[in-house]
Write an enzyme that holds these catalytic residues in place. Structure first.
Site, PDB file in Angstrom:
ATOM      1  N   LYS A   1       0.821  -1.210   0.000  1.00 48.72           N
ATOM      2  CA  LYS A   1       0.000   0.000   0.000  1.00 48.72           C
ATOM      3  C   LYS A   1       0.859   1.266   0.000  1.00 48.72           C
ATOM      4  O   LYS A   1       2.047   1.244   0.297  1.00 48.72           O
ATOM      5  CB  LYS A   1      -0.969  -0.017   1.186  1.00 48.72           C
ATOM      6  CG  LYS A   1      -2.109  -1.010   0.985  1.00 48.72           C
ATOM      7  CD  LYS A   1      -3.181  -0.890   2.042  1.00 48.72           C
ATOM      8  CE  LYS A   1      -4.396  -1.766   1.681  1.00 48.72           C
ATOM      9  NZ  LYS A   1      -5.454  -1.707   2.702  1.00 48.72           N
TER      10      LYS A   1
ATOM     11  N   ARG B   1      -3.943 -10.358   4.407  1.00 53.47           N
ATOM     12  CA  ARG B   1      -4.415 -10.283   3.022  1.00 53.47           C
ATOM     13  C   ARG B   1      -3.282  -9.708   2.179  1.00 53.47           C
ATOM     14  O   ARG B   1      -2.861  -8.561   2.401  1.00 53.47           O
ATOM     15  CB  ARG B   1      -5.667  -9.410   2.934  1.00 53.47           C
ATOM     16  CG  ARG B   1      -6.259  -9.303   1.533  1.00 53.47           C
ATOM     17  CD  ARG B   1      -7.513  -8.431   1.562  1.00 53.47           C
ATOM     18  NE  ARG B   1      -8.128  -8.338   0.237  1.00 53.47           N
ATOM     19  CZ  ARG B   1      -7.832  -7.408  -0.668  1.00 53.47           C
ATOM     20  NH1 ARG B   1      -6.916  -6.486  -0.394  1.00 53.47           N
ATOM     21  NH2 ARG B   1      -8.443  -7.386  -1.838  1.00 53.47           N
TER      22      ARG B   1
END
Length: 292
Positions: free
Chosen positions: A243, A277
């Site tokens: 991210k 995840r």
């Protein structure tokens, strides 16, 4: 100056009182050793291009990526057809269905024992995906973008990932004003958990929503206090993989964020994460092997 959100004091709860298992497709998955969830994006614009599966171009691409993730240590495959990166293009419900439902059917056929997760905030898609073989629902909005999701998940009786966010993927970065980001998010989950219980939903996972309606600094503040959210009484689900909070801090790109992802996933596991995840299953599985 704004006042802090009203927060009920967290329970004095030992780790053994937090559910230590997940039931998917009738099978018990212990969580004493955390699990890896692999990302399969049926989108043309997800922020990390290597996670994209172009089903309309190649069935083999989807199956190859799925099998690779499973061989590298993933337990769950998370299928999504709506890109939720900041400022992502909005697509219709019909377009999202066209992307995800055939993929779930194909994965169910080729990997019938593997639990699939549907990554959607739309109740109708969650329902049809579970009917097609998905075993859990991963909702970035925790029911905020489709009020029908609560009754749908209650009827489906599958595990439900509650994630913290504000606004939509198109607007969320306009909503980063918090009195205290950790306390405000904690209060948000208290409200969502109370609503879930009212609806009869018991199988919950908590996702603090790294990168959703949060500044770079706020993301790290939440990570620093991640263990606090264990006191909500449900397993922690963490999505940090590649991210912008990683690659922007390092001055790179999603393609260059693997080492940073490994570092932050290690911290998350040490602070109580039960499901990671990820885009890179082997890296996550190796961390778990080393720590547990």
């Amino acid at each position: 100056m704004r006042k802090h959100s009203k927060v009920v004091a967290p329970l004095d709860m030992s780790p053994f009182e937090i559910p230590q298992h997940l039931v998917l497709k009738g099978k018990l998955y212990p969580l004493e050793k955390p699990l890896v969830m692999a990302i399969l994006n049926l989108t043309p614009d997800s922020f990390y291009s290597h996670s994209r599966c172009h089903l309309e171009e190649s069935l083999e691409d989807l199956l190859f990526k799925a099998e690779k993730h499973l061989q590298e240590g993933a337990t769950i495959l998370d299928v999504g057809g709506y890109s939720t990166r900041p400022n992502a293009a909005h697509i219709s419900e019909e377009e999202e269905k066209k992307r995800v439902l055939p993929a779930i059917a194909i994965l169910q056929k080729h990997f019938p024992e593997v639990p699939l997760s549907i990554d959607t905030f739309r109740a109708n898609i969650a329902k049809e995906a579970v009917e097609a073989g998905a075993a859990m629902v991963n909702d970035i909005s925790a029911g905020s973008l489709d009020a029908a999701m609560w009754n749908t998940v209650a009827a489906l009786q599958v595990p439900y990932v509650l994630m913290h966010s504000r606004g939509t993927p198109q607007t969320m970065q306009n909503f980063t004003d918090y009195a205290d980001v950790v306390l405000d998010i904690y209060a948000y989950f208290q409200e969502k958990i109370a609503l879930a219980k009212e609806k009869g939903i018991q199988n919950l996972l908590i996702d603090v929503g790294f990168g959703f309606a949060k500044t770079l600094e706020q993301n790290y503040q939440i990570l620093q206090h991640l263990e606090y959210f264990q006191t909500l009484g449900y397993p922690l689900f963490v999505g940090l993989s590649r991210k912008s909070m990683i690659y922007k801090k390092l001055g790179g790109s999603p393609q260059e964020a693997l080492f940073g992802t490994i570092a932050l996933n290690t911290i998350a596991l040490q602070k109580g994460a039960k499901i990671l995840r990820v885009h890179d299953s082997k890296a996550a599985a190796d961390i778990i092997k080393l720590l547990f």
